[in-house]
Design a protein around this motif. Sequence first.
Motif, PDB file in Angstrom:
ATOM      1  N   MET A  61       0.815  -1.266  -0.238  1.00 38.08           N
ATOM      2  CA  MET A  61      -0.064  -0.197   0.029  1.00 38.08           C
ATOM      3  C   MET A  61       0.764   1.165   0.322  1.00 38.08           C
ATOM      4  O   MET A  61       1.933   1.644   0.770  1.00 38.08           O
ATOM      5  CB  MET A  61      -1.241  -0.176   1.887  1.00 38.08           C
ATOM      6  CG  MET A  61      -2.279  -1.186   1.857  1.00 38.08           C
ATOM      7  SD  MET A  61      -3.369  -1.021   2.861  1.00 38.08           S
ATOM      8  CE  MET A  61      -3.836  -2.476   3.086  1.00 38.08           C
ATOM      9  N   VAL A  62       0.400   2.000  -0.749  1.00 38.06           N
ATOM     10  CA  VAL A  62       1.261   3.634  -1.164  1.00 38.06           C
ATOM     11  C   VAL A  62       1.011   4.139   0.447  1.00 38.06           C
ATOM     12  O   VAL A  62      -0.119   3.383   0.800  1.00 38.06           O
ATOM     13  CB  VAL A  62       0.751   4.369  -2.300  1.00 38.06           C
ATOM     14  CG1 VAL A  62       1.030   3.438  -3.164  1.00 38.06           C
ATOM     15  CG2 VAL A  62      -0.316   4.582  -1.511  1.00 38.06           C
ATOM     16  N   PRO A  63       1.475   5.385   1.328  1.00 35.99           N
ATOM     17  CA  PRO A  63       1.331   5.146   2.289  1.00 35.99           C
ATOM     18  C   PRO A  63      -0.176   6.356   2.736  1.00 35.99           C
ATOM     19  O   PRO A  63      -0.754   6.777   3.771  1.00 35.99           O
ATOM     20  CB  PRO A  63       2.283   6.659   2.302  1.00 35.99           C
ATOM     21  CG  PRO A  63       3.473   6.372   2.027  1.00 35.99           C
ATOM     22  CD  PRO A  63       2.964   5.605   0.618  1.00 35.99           C
ATOM     23  N   ASP A  64      -0.696   6.638   1.529  1.00 39.85           N
ATOM     24  CA  ASP A  64      -1.994   7.556   1.277  1.00 39.85           C
ATOM     25  C   ASP A  64      -3.319   6.062   1.679  1.00 39.85           C
ATOM     26  O   ASP A  64      -4.080   7.032   2.826  1.00 39.85           O
ATOM     27  CB  ASP A  64      -2.414   8.628  -0.093  1.00 39.85           C
ATOM     28  CG  ASP A  64      -1.718   9.893  -0.079  1.00 39.85           C
ATOM     29  OD1 ASP A  64      -1.328  10.051   1.048  1.00 39.85           O
ATOM     30  OD2 ASP A  64      -1.455   9.771  -1.311  1.00 39.85           O
ATOM     31  N   THR A  65      -2.942   4.950   1.223  1.00 36.05           N
ATOM     32  CA  THR A  65      -3.866   4.373   1.124  1.00 36.05           C
ATOM     33  C   THR A  65      -3.467   3.664   2.583  1.00 36.05           C
ATOM     34  O   THR A  65      -3.900   3.491   3.727  1.00 36.05           O
ATOM     35  CB  THR A  65      -3.659   2.555   0.430  1.00 36.05           C
ATOM     36  OG1 THR A  65      -3.790   3.544  -0.486  1.00 36.05           O
ATOM     37  CG2 THR A  65      -4.651   1.817   0.127  1.00 36.05           C
ATOM     38  N   MET A 102      -7.315  -9.507  -1.992  1.00 34.16           N
ATOM     39  CA  MET A 102      -6.644  -8.833  -1.117  1.00 34.16           C
ATOM     40  C   MET A 102      -6.812  -7.339  -1.746  1.00 34.16           C
ATOM     41  O   MET A 102      -7.223  -6.064  -1.708  1.00 34.16           O
ATOM     42  CB  MET A 102      -5.332  -8.772  -0.829  1.00 34.16           C
ATOM     43  CG  MET A 102      -5.029 -10.257   0.336  1.00 34.16           C
ATOM     44  SD  MET A 102      -3.318 -10.329   1.149  1.00 34.16           S
ATOM     45  CE  MET A 102      -3.478 -12.133   1.200  1.00 34.16           C
ATOM     46  N   GLN A 103      -6.087  -6.856  -2.922  1.00 38.02           N
ATOM     47  CA  GLN A 103      -6.064  -5.770  -3.749  1.00 38.02           C
ATOM     48  C   GLN A 103      -7.262  -5.025  -3.953  1.00 38.02           C
ATOM     49  O   GLN A 103      -7.323  -3.964  -3.825  1.00 38.02           O
ATOM     50  CB  GLN A 103      -5.111  -5.972  -4.936  1.00 38.02           C
ATOM     51  CG  GLN A 103      -3.793  -5.889  -4.706  1.00 38.02           C
ATOM     52  CD  GLN A 103      -2.662  -5.302  -3.506  1.00 38.02           C
ATOM     53  OE1 GLN A 103      -3.477  -3.666  -3.375  1.00 38.02           O
ATOM     54  NE2 GLN A 103      -1.750  -5.228  -3.161  1.00 38.02           N
ATOM     55  N   GLU A 104      -8.217  -5.918  -5.051  1.00 42.86           N
ATOM     56  CA  GLU A 104      -9.789  -5.913  -5.262  1.00 42.86           C
ATOM     57  C   GLU A 104     -10.266  -5.091  -3.261  1.00 42.86           C
ATOM     58  O   GLU A 104     -10.769  -4.632  -3.677  1.00 42.86           O
ATOM     59  CB  GLU A 104     -10.118  -7.148  -5.365  1.00 42.86           C
ATOM     60  CG  GLU A 104     -11.869  -6.272  -6.431  1.00 42.86           C
ATOM     61  CD  GLU A 104     -11.716  -5.872  -7.153  1.00 42.86           C
ATOM     62  OE1 GLU A 104     -12.734  -4.658  -7.401  1.00 42.86           O
ATOM     63  OE2 GLU A 104     -10.607  -5.747  -7.716  1.00 42.86           O
ATOM     64  N   LYS A 105      -9.824  -6.415  -2.336  1.00 39.58           N
ATOM     65  CA  LYS A 105     -10.844  -6.060  -1.002  1.00 39.58           C
ATOM     66  C   LYS A 105     -10.189  -4.036  -0.976  1.00 39.58           C
ATOM     67  O   LYS A 105     -11.436  -3.967  -0.154  1.00 39.58           O
ATOM     68  CB  LYS A 105     -10.702  -7.000  -0.047  1.00 39.58           C
ATOM     69  CG  LYS A 105     -10.854  -8.042  -0.697  1.00 39.58           C
ATOM     70  CD  LYS A 105     -11.010  -9.419   0.542  1.00 39.58           C
ATOM     71  CE  LYS A 105     -12.497 -10.607   0.448  1.00 39.58           C
ATOM     72  NZ  LYS A 105     -13.991  -9.543   0.592  1.00 39.58           N
ATOM     73  N   ASN A 108     -12.465  -1.917  -2.549  1.00 41.79           N
ATOM     74  CA  ASN A 108     -13.291  -2.003  -2.204  1.00 41.79           C
ATOM     75  C   ASN A 108     -13.522  -1.286  -1.646  1.00 41.79           C
ATOM     76  O   ASN A 108     -14.375  -0.091  -0.939  1.00 41.79           O
ATOM     77  CB  ASN A 108     -13.773  -3.369  -2.312  1.00 41.79           C
ATOM     78  CG  ASN A 108     -14.207  -3.929  -3.791  1.00 41.79           C
ATOM     79  OD1 ASN A 108     -13.998  -3.168  -4.585  1.00 41.79           O
ATOM     80  ND2 ASN A 108     -14.457  -5.136  -3.317  1.00 41.79           N
ATOM     81  N   PHE A 109     -13.039  -0.890  -0.207  1.00 36.94           N
ATOM     82  CA  PHE A 109     -13.168  -0.689   0.699  1.00 36.94           C
ATOM     83  C   PHE A 109     -12.580   1.194   0.840  1.00 36.94           C
ATOM     84  O   PHE A 109     -13.538   1.631   1.157  1.00 36.94           O
ATOM     85  CB  PHE A 109     -11.938  -1.562   2.052  1.00 36.94           C
ATOM     86  CG  PHE A 109     -11.868  -0.504   3.705  1.00 36.94           C
ATOM     87  CD1 PHE A 109     -12.858  -0.630   4.694  1.00 36.94           C
ATOM     88  CD2 PHE A 109     -10.817   0.835   3.515  1.00 36.94           C
ATOM     89  CE1 PHE A 109     -13.011  -0.070   5.738  1.00 36.94           C
ATOM     90  CE2 PHE A 109     -10.597   1.380   4.687  1.00 36.94           C
ATOM     91  CZ  PHE A 109     -11.486   1.367   5.919  1.00 36.94           C
ATOM     92  N   LEU A 110     -11.089   1.267   0.095  1.00 37.05           N
ATOM     93  CA  LEU A 110     -11.039   3.003   0.162  1.00 37.05           C
ATOM     94  C   LEU A 110     -12.806   3.227  -1.053  1.00 37.05           C
ATOM     95  O   LEU A 110     -12.587   4.532  -0.443  1.00 37.05           O
ATOM     96  CB  LEU A 110      -9.979   2.978  -0.977  1.00 37.05           C
ATOM     97  CG  LEU A 110      -9.115   2.146   0.151  1.00 37.05           C
ATOM     98  CD1 LEU A 110      -8.094   2.423  -1.126  1.00 37.05           C
ATOM     99  CD2 LEU A 110      -9.114   3.559   1.262  1.00 37.05           C
ATOM    100  N   GLN A 111     -13.219   3.045  -1.887  1.00 39.57           N
ATOM    101  CA  GLN A 111     -14.158   2.936  -2.693  1.00 39.57           C
ATOM    102  C   GLN A 111     -15.686   3.885  -1.405  1.00 39.57           C
ATOM    103  O   GLN A 111     -16.061   4.215  -1.562  1.00 39.57           O
ATOM    104  CB  GLN A 111     -14.383   2.641  -3.551  1.00 39.57           C
ATOM    105  CG  GLN A 111     -14.037   2.617  -4.702  1.00 39.57           C
ATOM    106  CD  GLN A 111     -13.817   1.279  -5.822  1.00 39.57           C
ATOM    107  OE1 GLN A 111     -14.931   0.490  -5.682  1.00 39.57           O
ATOM    108  NE2 GLN A 111     -13.318   1.236  -6.890  1.00 39.57           N
ATOM    109  N   HIS A 112     -15.711   2.961  -0.444  1.00 38.27           N
ATOM    110  CA  HIS A 112     -16.802   3.058   0.157  1.00 38.27           C
ATOM    111  C   HIS A 112     -16.896   3.533   1.679  1.00 38.27           C
ATOM    112  O   HIS A 112     -17.679   4.017   2.159  1.00 38.27           O
ATOM    113  CB  HIS A 112     -17.128   1.652   0.110  1.00 38.27           C
ATOM    114  CG  HIS A 112     -18.262   0.761  -0.471  1.00 38.27           C
ATOM    115  ND1 HIS A 112     -17.345  -0.062  -1.201  1.00 38.27           N
ATOM    116  CD2 HIS A 112     -19.082   0.390  -0.661  1.00 38.27           C
ATOM    117  CE1 HIS A 112     -18.201  -1.090  -1.979  1.00 38.27           C
ATOM    118  NE2 HIS A 112     -19.068  -0.137  -1.644  1.00 38.27           N
ATOM    119  N   SER A 113     -15.081   3.620   2.082  1.00 38.11           N
ATOM    120  CA  SER A 113     -15.250   4.624   2.642  1.00 38.11           C
ATOM    121  C   SER A 113     -14.844   6.282   2.849  1.00 38.11           C
ATOM    122  O   SER A 113     -14.654   6.969   3.410  1.00 38.11           O
ATOM    123  CB  SER A 113     -13.423   3.864   3.321  1.00 38.11           C
ATOM    124  OG  SER A 113     -12.439   4.567   3.038  1.00 38.11           O
ATOM    125  N   ALA A 114     -15.141   6.653   0.770  1.00 37.41           N
ATOM    126  CA  ALA A 114     -14.854   8.249   0.640  1.00 37.41           C
ATOM    127  C   ALA A 114     -15.985   9.021   0.314  1.00 37.41           C
ATOM    128  O   ALA A 114     -17.606   8.647   1.470  1.00 37.41           O
ATOM    129  CB  ALA A 114     -13.842   7.815  -1.130  1.00 37.41           C
TER     130      ALA A 114
END
Length: 114
Positions: A61-65, A102-105, A108-114
């Motif tokens: 993961m990049v630091p922003d993620t 895992m990368q897909e999850k 998806n997590f990032l899309q739903h937390s934005a």
Amino acid sequence: MQMFTSGDVEIAQCFWEEYLNVPKAFPALQAIQEKHGTGQLRLLLRHYPLIHACECLWQSMVPDTQQHFVPFDWLFIPWFLKNCIIPTDGYTYIEPISEGQMQEKVKNFLQHSA
């Protein structure tokens, strides 16, 4: 024999601590403990491929993620245990899902937390 680093040990300790804090949040792990005992579950949670998958996902993961999962032990570890592992033979063996899954999850997590 695989040698564990201090980081590996830390991840295994975080897995165990998270499970002990909220066992009902992890029904598959709870089923293993009930059927095979605490020692077996502890052993499974320190299985190297599981620890390695957790570390690799974090490092990918990049630091922003990563910031969406900080602190590591309180946010990332529970998320990983809920989303990235599966019992592979019913109840006695746990493996990580594939790296692609895992990368897909994470995506998806990032899309739903934005």
